[in-house]
Structures are given as structure tokens and as C-alpha cells.
Design a protein around this motif. Structure first.
Motif, PDB file in Angstrom:
ATOM      1  N   ARG A 279      16.142  35.033  66.683  1.00 27.51           N
ATOM      2  CA  ARG A 279      16.263  33.601  66.984  1.00 27.51           C
ATOM      3  C   ARG A 279      15.006  32.863  66.524  1.00 27.51           C
ATOM      4  O   ARG A 279      15.086  31.797  65.892  1.00 27.51           O
ATOM      5  N   ASN A 280      13.829  33.443  66.806  1.00 28.37           N
ATOM      6  CA  ASN A 280      12.575  32.818  66.380  1.00 28.37           C
ATOM      7  C   ASN A 280      12.496  32.695  64.862  1.00 28.37           C
ATOM      8  O   ASN A 280      12.082  31.660  64.316  1.00 28.37           O
ATOM      9  N   HIS A 281      12.924  33.771  64.197  1.00 26.83           N
ATOM     10  CA  HIS A 281      12.912  33.732  62.727  1.00 26.83           C
ATOM     11  C   HIS A 281      13.870  32.668  62.203  1.00 26.83           C
ATOM     12  O   HIS A 281      13.540  31.932  61.258  1.00 26.83           O
ATOM     13  N   GLU A 282      15.050  32.573  62.800  1.00 20.79           N
ATOM     14  CA  GLU A 282      16.046  31.610  62.320  1.00 20.79           C
ATOM     15  C   GLU A 282      15.533  30.175  62.447  1.00 20.79           C
ATOM     16  O   GLU A 282      15.743  29.352  61.549  1.00 20.79           O
ATOM     17  N   TYR A 283      14.882  29.859  63.546  1.00 23.55           N
ATOM     18  CA  TYR A 283      14.341  28.511  63.712  1.00 23.55           C
ATOM     19  C   TYR A 283      13.278  28.226  62.635  1.00 23.55           C
ATOM     20  O   TYR A 283      13.210  27.122  62.085  1.00 23.55           O
ATOM     21  N   LYS A 284      12.464  29.225  62.333  1.00 26.02           N
ATOM     22  CA  LYS A 284      11.447  29.026  61.294  1.00 26.02           C
ATOM     23  C   LYS A 284      12.083  28.849  59.919  1.00 26.02           C
ATOM     24  O   LYS A 284      11.615  28.047  59.096  1.00 26.02           O
ATOM     25  N   LEU A 285      13.162  29.574  59.657  1.00 25.00           N
ATOM     26  CA  LEU A 285      13.809  29.493  58.343  1.00 25.00           C
ATOM     27  C   LEU A 285      14.505  28.157  58.125  1.00 25.00           C
ATOM     28  O   LEU A 285      14.698  27.734  56.979  1.00 25.00           O
ATOM     29  N   LEU A 286      14.884  27.502  59.204  1.00 25.06           N
ATOM     30  CA  LEU A 286      15.627  26.245  59.085  1.00 25.06           C
ATOM     31  C   LEU A 286      14.735  25.005  59.089  1.00 25.06           C
ATOM     32  O   LEU A 286      15.221  23.892  58.881  1.00 25.06           O
ATOM     33  N   ARG A 287      13.449  25.198  59.327  1.00 23.55           N
ATOM     34  CA  ARG A 287      12.588  24.016  59.378  1.00 23.55           C
ATOM     35  C   ARG A 287      12.313  23.491  57.969  1.00 23.55           C
ATOM     36  O   ARG A 287      12.492  24.198  56.972  1.00 23.55           O
TER      37      ARG A 287
ATOM     38  N   PHE B 187      10.411  33.485  55.224  1.00 19.53           N
ATOM     39  CA  PHE B 187      11.492  34.378  54.778  1.00 19.53           C
ATOM     40  C   PHE B 187      10.981  35.809  54.627  1.00 19.53           C
ATOM     41  O   PHE B 187      11.653  36.772  55.022  1.00 19.53           O
ATOM     42  N   LEU B 188       9.801  35.949  54.037  1.00 21.94           N
ATOM     43  CA  LEU B 188       9.260  37.294  53.833  1.00 21.94           C
ATOM     44  C   LEU B 188       8.929  37.967  55.163  1.00 21.94           C
ATOM     45  O   LEU B 188       9.088  39.187  55.310  1.00 21.94           O
ATOM     46  N   ALA B 189       8.472  37.185  56.135  1.00 17.28           N
ATOM     47  CA  ALA B 189       8.195  37.753  57.458  1.00 17.28           C
ATOM     48  C   ALA B 189       9.478  38.250  58.112  1.00 17.28           C
ATOM     49  O   ALA B 189       9.509  39.324  58.739  1.00 17.28           O
ATOM     50  N   ALA B 190      10.561  37.470  57.960  1.00 17.61           N
ATOM     51  CA  ALA B 190      11.851  37.894  58.515  1.00 17.61           C
ATOM     52  C   ALA B 190      12.359  39.152  57.819  1.00 17.61           C
ATOM     53  O   ALA B 190      12.875  40.079  58.464  1.00 17.61           O
ATOM     54  N   VAL B 191      12.211  39.205  56.506  1.00 16.84           N
ATOM     55  CA  VAL B 191      12.631  40.392  55.740  1.00 16.84           C
ATOM     56  C   VAL B 191      11.833  41.613  56.191  1.00 16.84           C
ATOM     57  O   VAL B 191      12.391  42.706  56.390  1.00 16.84           O
TER      58      VAL B 191
ATOM     59  N   TYR C  97      10.380  42.190  59.036  1.00 19.76           N
ATOM     60  CA  TYR C  97      10.815  42.618  60.377  1.00 19.76           C
ATOM     61  C   TYR C  97      12.102  43.431  60.288  1.00 19.76           C
ATOM     62  O   TYR C  97      12.223  44.497  60.920  1.00 19.76           O
ATOM     63  N   GLU C  98      13.073  42.945  59.496  1.00 21.20           N
ATOM     64  CA  GLU C  98      14.352  43.655  59.385  1.00 21.20           C
ATOM     65  C   GLU C  98      14.182  45.014  58.701  1.00 21.20           C
ATOM     66  O   GLU C  98      14.869  45.977  59.060  1.00 21.20           O
ATOM     67  N   MET C  99      13.270  45.104  57.768  1.00 21.53           N
ATOM     68  CA  MET C  99      13.015  46.396  57.113  1.00 21.53           C
ATOM     69  C   MET C  99      12.456  47.400  58.107  1.00 21.53           C
ATOM     70  O   MET C  99      12.867  48.576  58.125  1.00 21.53           O
ATOM     71  N   HIS C 100      11.512  46.964  58.920  1.00 22.76           N
ATOM     72  CA  HIS C 100      10.965  47.861  59.949  1.00 22.76           C
ATOM     73  C   HIS C 100      12.048  48.268  60.953  1.00 22.76           C
ATOM     74  O   HIS C 100      12.097  49.427  61.397  1.00 22.76           O
ATOM     75  N   LEU C 101      12.914  47.315  61.270  1.00 28.58           N
ATOM     76  CA  LEU C 101      14.004  47.603  62.199  1.00 28.58           C
ATOM     77  C   LEU C 101      14.962  48.635  61.609  1.00 28.58           C
ATOM     78  O   LEU C 101      15.412  49.554  62.310  1.00 28.58           O
ATOM     79  N   GLU C 102      15.263  48.522  60.324  1.00 25.34           N
ATOM     80  CA  GLU C 102      16.158  49.478  59.666  1.00 25.34           C
ATOM     81  C   GLU C 102      15.527  50.865  59.619  1.00 25.34           C
ATOM     82  O   GLU C 102      16.208  51.881  59.816  1.00 25.34           O
ATOM     83  N   GLN C 103      14.216  50.928  59.355  1.00 25.54           N
ATOM     84  CA  GLN C 103      13.537  52.222  59.355  1.00 25.54           C
ATOM     85  C   GLN C 103      13.621  52.883  60.737  1.00 25.54           C
ATOM     86  O   GLN C 103      13.857  54.094  60.850  1.00 25.54           O
TER      87      GLN C 103
ATOM     88  N   ILE D 255      22.022  45.725  59.251  1.00 25.09           N
ATOM     89  CA  ILE D 255      20.642  45.291  59.019  1.00 25.09           C
ATOM     90  C   ILE D 255      20.380  45.112  57.523  1.00 25.09           C
ATOM     91  O   ILE D 255      19.745  44.136  57.095  1.00 25.09           O
ATOM     92  N   LEU D 256      20.905  46.061  56.712  1.00 24.92           N
ATOM     93  CA  LEU D 256      20.717  45.939  55.262  1.00 24.92           C
ATOM     94  C   LEU D 256      21.383  44.670  54.733  1.00 24.92           C
ATOM     95  O   LEU D 256      20.816  43.970  53.883  1.00 24.92           O
ATOM     96  N   ASN D 257      22.576  44.385  55.236  1.00 20.92           N
ATOM     97  CA  ASN D 257      23.264  43.164  54.788  1.00 20.92           C
ATOM     98  C   ASN D 257      22.486  41.915  55.193  1.00 20.92           C
ATOM     99  O   ASN D 257      22.459  40.926  54.455  1.00 20.92           O
ATOM    100  N   ARG D 258      21.865  41.959  56.369  1.00 16.65           N
ATOM    101  CA  ARG D 258      21.062  40.809  56.781  1.00 16.65           C
ATOM    102  C   ARG D 258      19.856  40.630  55.859  1.00 16.65           C
ATOM    103  O   ARG D 258      19.497  39.500  55.510  1.00 16.65           O
ATOM    104  N   ILE D 259      19.252  41.736  55.442  1.00 18.84           N
ATOM    105  CA  ILE D 259      18.106  41.630  54.521  1.00 18.84           C
ATOM    106  C   ILE D 259      18.548  40.997  53.200  1.00 18.84           C
ATOM    107  O   ILE D 259      17.879  40.107  52.658  1.00 18.84           O
TER     108      ILE D 259
END
Length: 598
Positions: A38-46, A54-58, A60-66, A88-92
């Protein structure tokens, strides 16, 4: 914005619920994932959008997938539904696509998405990404090569790879990199087909290649070469750059012949062409040669080099380049010849050096190499004679003058003056340093050495002035102590304005040294004068000067401690703002150390 974020999070719920039910993540961890997303989404929409978000969100998702993969393996969780397994991969991928819509021109971002797709093995996604990237960056040859390599090596689709390179060349017809890689790919394709036929022991089906004989004789690569030299004309280095590629493959003699004949016919006098022709027989040797074979090949190579020199005619520049190439080969033969033929190779090289020198065809660099070779062989007298010839042919060459001076044992001063007259004044520092070192080593009279230092100081060249001034001060201290040094630096400080910072530092260093070794009662006075002059010129940019002055007053016998506060205040006032914090921290450390000592 809140509605969009809520809708995006709702679309993730089924995948997150399945990850929780499978035991990979706990309920609290799922809540934390939702909160972070949710925090990432708000930042991406500003607005305006930031690539860093965007890179910070990516990331985070990479670490989550690992973490997901690690826990799945550790817990032995069976494969779940496709959506949850790849959620998670599709979200990345989705994050990369959203970022690339905002930052289409960012090539680095495209390459990051491509690299991620490669790591995941998502070939379909990778093909689409390459297509979109090339539409935005059609003038990037490296991207076309990367896409074609993917189609050829990963997708095993030569037609698509060839089509991509041809499309890239239509957009970038002058790209040497694209032509070379297209040429290489055709050779690779032919080589793979040949190896496959050899393994299977069958003939190629007619449907696979319409003209199998021509195909197997590298006809495709030959056509690429012809098209390349048609588009990029009169570039000998470009044409010769195809040869290292050809030599990587077997059964390419006809293609090699094509390139060699083409460059010889188009550039009949060019030194690089004749160097390539002369070296051809040495390329790709698989078996060791006998001495007789080696000598025969060396004679043939020499003949080719001599023919190239003859072809150059009266063009002195071309002739010199031909000789450079020949001498370089002679040096290689000395380094690579077997021990039984090494003496002969050395004689050949020395004969070539001598012949080129006598004919006036030896370049400046080769003269220096000639001198170094003679010194290596212990022929110092011959080296001196050659260095004299070299400075005659290239009177303004600093390396040749240094070589001549190094081999000279008499009338060094006269020769140094001659060198200083010939060499560009801005490059004369090595000559001055050589002259000073020679004078000091040979114990020349003090007056003559002092006169030499003063000559360097008065040369009018900043680099020579600084170096000779510092050495003059050090020499003065070594022969006459602080009093002679004081006389020397007073003269020096009046010679040039502004005075270099390094000269102030050396004067201060020697005065402080004199104070510690044998004070004459005047050192503190002179030190204060030096610090005040130095600070007038460099007080805004050198905190060390202020700290040195303060340290002197704090720690030296006879220092005026009452001046420290005023010096500190002046330093804060005069130093550039970005330097004050460094000064304050260093001053505090020095002051505390002084208090401890006290």
C-alpha cells in the motif's frame, strides 16, 4: 488515488490468501506485505513520478520472491495454483511496465527489465520487452545485438535473429558493431549446422537450406561482408576487424582469402594491410614448428614486409609506418622465438633498426625502443650514439633527450642546456630534475648548484618553478641549516605571485624543523610571518594552515596561547562554509589533546 490503490490491493488478495493457506507466509506477514505494498502504491501514484520509487518497489518484491522460494523449498510446500506461484513475479513485471510507461527514454531501466526476465526464464515476456525497447531506442546498436543474440541462442530462431539484425542495420547502416556481429552470427549458424551434420552423419534436408553447398561454404557471411564494405567504404581498420572473427572458425579459408584480397586491392599501400598479409601465415597455427619451418616462414614474412615498404614509394609517412610494423614484428619474434633461433632474431631486429635509422625512416617511438634495446643488451656506447642520432632526427623529443642525457658521461651541463633550448618549455621539468640529480651526485660546487636551482626557478614554467623551489629549499637546509633556508625562501617568495601553496608548506615545515632541532630565537617570529602570508593567500581554502598556526601557538615554547582564540575566530570567519565543520572538529580534537598533555 485511494480508490486506485484499494483496487490494486484487492486484485492481489487471492494470491496472498493462497500463500497464507500454504504456510509460506503467516497471517501477520501477509498483513505486513499488504501494508508495504500500500505504501509503495501511494508513492507510485504521486506526481511527479520518481524512478527511484518504482525501483524501490521492484527491489522489495524481488526480496519477497527470494524469501517465498526459500521457504517453499525448506517447508517442502507443493506447487500451488499458477497465479499464486507466479504472483510476485507478475507484479514485478507489472511494476517494470508501469515504470517504463513513465520513463520510456531510460535505457538502463529497459536493460534492468530485460535482465530480470532472463533470470526468470520468461522468454515470451523477454521477446515483447525487446520489441518495445527497440521501438523506443532504434539507434542503439548494442540493443539490436542483444535482441538478436537472445533469438539465436535462447529461442533457437535464426530467422528472427537475422531479421532483427537486418532491421537494425537499416536503421544504423554505419554501425560497425552491428555489421561485425551480423557477420559473426552467420558464421556461428553455419558452424552449428556443420557440427550437427557431422554428429548425425546425414545430409542436410533440402527444405532446411535451399543451397546447401553455398551455405556450407559460408556464402551468407561472405554476402554480409560485401554489404558491410559497401555501406562503410574506405575504412581499412573496419575491414581488417572481420579477420579475427573469421579465424575463430574452421573451414573459412575462402572467406579469409576474400577479405585479404579485398583489402589488398582497395588499399594497396596501407601499412595495416601489409602487416596483416605478412602475419597471415602465423595465424591459427595448431602444431609446433620445426626450426627449419620457422626460418622459412620468417623469410617469407620479411619479404612481405619489404614488399609493403617498396609499395609505399616516396611517401615518407607511409614508409615510416611500414617500418614501425616490421620492427614490431621483429620484436615479437625475439620474444617468441625458440632459444635455438633467438640470437638470429636479435640480429634481424638490430639490422632492421639500423637500416631504418640510416634511411631516416625510424619513428620517435622506435628510436626510443632502439636505445632501450641496446641498453638491455649492455651496449651503452652504441646506445649513446643512437640517442644522438635520435635527437638529431627529433630535436624536440623529451624522451629521446632524456635517453641521451642518461647515456652521457661528459659535458652534461652543456647537453642539458641544449636540451632545454630544443624541448617545449612546458615539458622541461624532467630535464631540470636530471640536471639537478647529476649535479648533486657528482658533488659539484655549492655555488654552481645554487645557480642551477635559481635557473630552474627563473625558467618561467610553473611546474619547474614549484619543483625546483621545493628542492632548492631542501638542499639549502641540508648544506646551511635554517639560516640559509630562510635567505632562500625569502628570495623565492618574492619571485612569483601568487606563491604556490606547496611552497608555503615547505617553508613552514623547514622553519618548524629548525625550531625543534636548533632554535636561533627567531624561528617563531619567522613562522608567524610565514603563516600570515600563507593565510592571506589560502586562508579561505586550507583549514590545515589555520590548524598549524594554532598548534604552533599552543604547543611550541614561546607560543602565544592568547592568540589562539582570535585565530579560531578568524578561521571560522574566512574559511569557506563547506570547510568550517571539518576545521571545528579537527580543532576540537587538537585542543582536547593539548589539554590532556597539559
Amino acid at each position: 488515488m485511494a480508490e486506485v490503490v484499494h483496487r490494486n490491493l484487492e486484485s492481489m488478495l487471492p494470491q496472498l490468501e493462497e500463500l497464507e493457506s500454504s504456510g509460506i507466509f503467516t497471517h501477520d506477514e501477509i498483513k505486513q506485505i499488504v501494508r508495504r505494498r500500500r505504501n509503495h502504491e501511494y508513492k507510485l501514484l504521486r506526481r511527479p513520478a520518481r524512478k527511484e520509487d518504482f525501483l524501490a518497489a521492484v527491489q522489495y518484491e524481488m526480496h519477497l520472491e527470494q524469501l517465498r522460494q526459500h521457504r517453499k523449498k525448506r517447508l517442502g510446500v507443493p506447487t500451488t495454483k499458477y497465479d499464486a506461484e507466479n504472483g510476485i513475479l507478475n507484479r514485478i513485471h507489472s511494476l517494470f511496465n508501469r515504470a517504463l510507461k513513465k520513463f520510456k527514454g531510460d535505457l538502463k531501466l529497459w536493460l534492468q527489465h530485460i535482465e530480470f526476465s532472463k533470470q526468470c526464464g520468461h522468454k515470451v515476456s523477454l521477446s515483447r520487452t525487446f520489441g518495445r525497447a527497440l521501438a523506443i531506442h532504434p539507434n542503439n546498436p548494442g540493443l539490436w545485438v542483444m535482441a538478436a543474440k537472445f533469438e539465436f541462442e535462447d529461442m533457437k530462431d535464426m530467422s528472427s535473429a537475422r531479421s532483427l539484425l537486418q532491421q537494425g542495420l537499416r536503421t544504423n547502416p554505419q554501425s560497425k558493431h552491428l555489421w561485425i556481429e551480423y557477420f559473426r552470427m552467420e558464421l556461428l549458424h553455419t558452424d552449428k549446422v556443420k557440427k550437427r551434420r557431422a554428429v548425425l552423419g546425414v545430409d542436410m534436408a533440402e527444405s532446411e537450406e535451399p543451397s546447401s553447398d553455398q551455405f556450407l561454404s559460408n556464402k551468407a557471411a561472405s554476402l554480409v561482408y560485401q554489404q558491410a564494405v559497401t555501406n562503410i567504404q574506405l575504412d581499412v581498420e573496419f575491414r581488417l576487424s572481420f579477420l579475427p572473427v573469421v579465424l575463430l572458425f574452421h573451414d573459412t579459408n575462402s572467406l579469409q582469402d576474400q577479405v585479404y584480397k579485398d583489402v589488398e586491392g582497395t588499399f594497396p599501400t596501407h601499412p595495416l594491410v601489409w602487416q596483416a598479409l605478412a602475419r597471415r601465415q602465423w595465424e591459427g597455427l595448431d602444431n609446433p614448428l620445426t626450426d627449419a619451418q620457422t626460418e622459412k616462414m620468417e623469410r617469407q614474412t620479411e619479404e612481405l614486409f619489404q614488399e609493403g615498404i617498396a609499395r609505399a614509394g616516396d611517401d615518407q609517412s607511409l614508409v615510416m609506418q611500414h617500418w614501425d610494423g616490421y620492427l614490431h614484428w621483429c620484436r615479437e619474434r625475439v620474444d617468441n622465438a625458440p632459444s635455438s633461433l633467438r640470437k638470429k632474431a636479435v640480429r634481424r631486429m638490430l639490422t632492421a633498426f639500423k637500416q631504418a635509422s640510416l634511411n631516416g625512416h625510424l619513428s620517435e617511438a622506435k628510436y626510443k625502443e632502439y636505445i632501450d634495446t641496446m641498453l638491455t643488451l649492455g651496449l651503452s656506447r652504441e646506445a649513446a650514439s643512437i640517442s644522438e642520432l635520435g635527437t638529431g632526427a627529433y630535436p624536440s623529443s623529451l624522451p629521446l633527450w632524456i635517453a641521451r642525457l642518461s647515456s652521457c658521461s661528459e659535458k652534461v651541463g652543456q647537453l642539458c642546456r641544449q636540451a632545454l633550448d630544443q624541448v617545449d618549455k612546458q615539458h622541461t621539468l624532467p630535464i631540470w630534475e636530471f640536471w639537478v640529480n647529476h649535479a648533486l651526485e657528482n658533488e659539484i660546487k655549492e655555488k654552481e648548484i645554487e645557480s642551477l636551482f635559481k635557473g630552474g626557478v627563473a625558467s618561467g614554467v610553473a611546474a619547474v618553478y614549484e619543483a625546483m623551489s621545493v628542492r632548492y629549499l631542501e638542499w639549502s637546509y641540508s648544506v646551511g641549516g635554517v639560516k640559509k633556508t630562510r635567505n632562500a625562501y625569502k628570495s623565492l617568495l618574492s619571485e612569483r605571485q601568487p606563491v604556490p601553496h606547496c611552497l608555503y608548506e615547505r617553508c613552514i615545515h623547514l622553519e618548524r624543523r629548525g625550531l625543534l632541532e636548533r632554535s636561533d630565537g627567531q624561528s617563531l617570529k619567522h613562522l608567524r610571518e610565514l603563516y600570515q602570508r600563507a593565510l592571506a593567500d589560502y586562508g579561505s581554502s586550507h583549514p590545515g594552515l589555520w590548524l598549524g598556526y594554532i598548534e604552533m601557538e599552543l604547543r611550541f615554547p614561546g607560543g602565544l596561547v592568547e592568540n589562539v582564540g582570535q585565530l579560531h575566530w578568524k578561521a571560522i570567519k574566512e574559511l569557506k562554509p563547506e570547510l568550517t565543520s571539518d576545521f571545528i572538529s579537527r580543532y576540537s580534537l587538537m585542543h582536547s589533546e593539548s589539554a590532556v598533555v597539559t
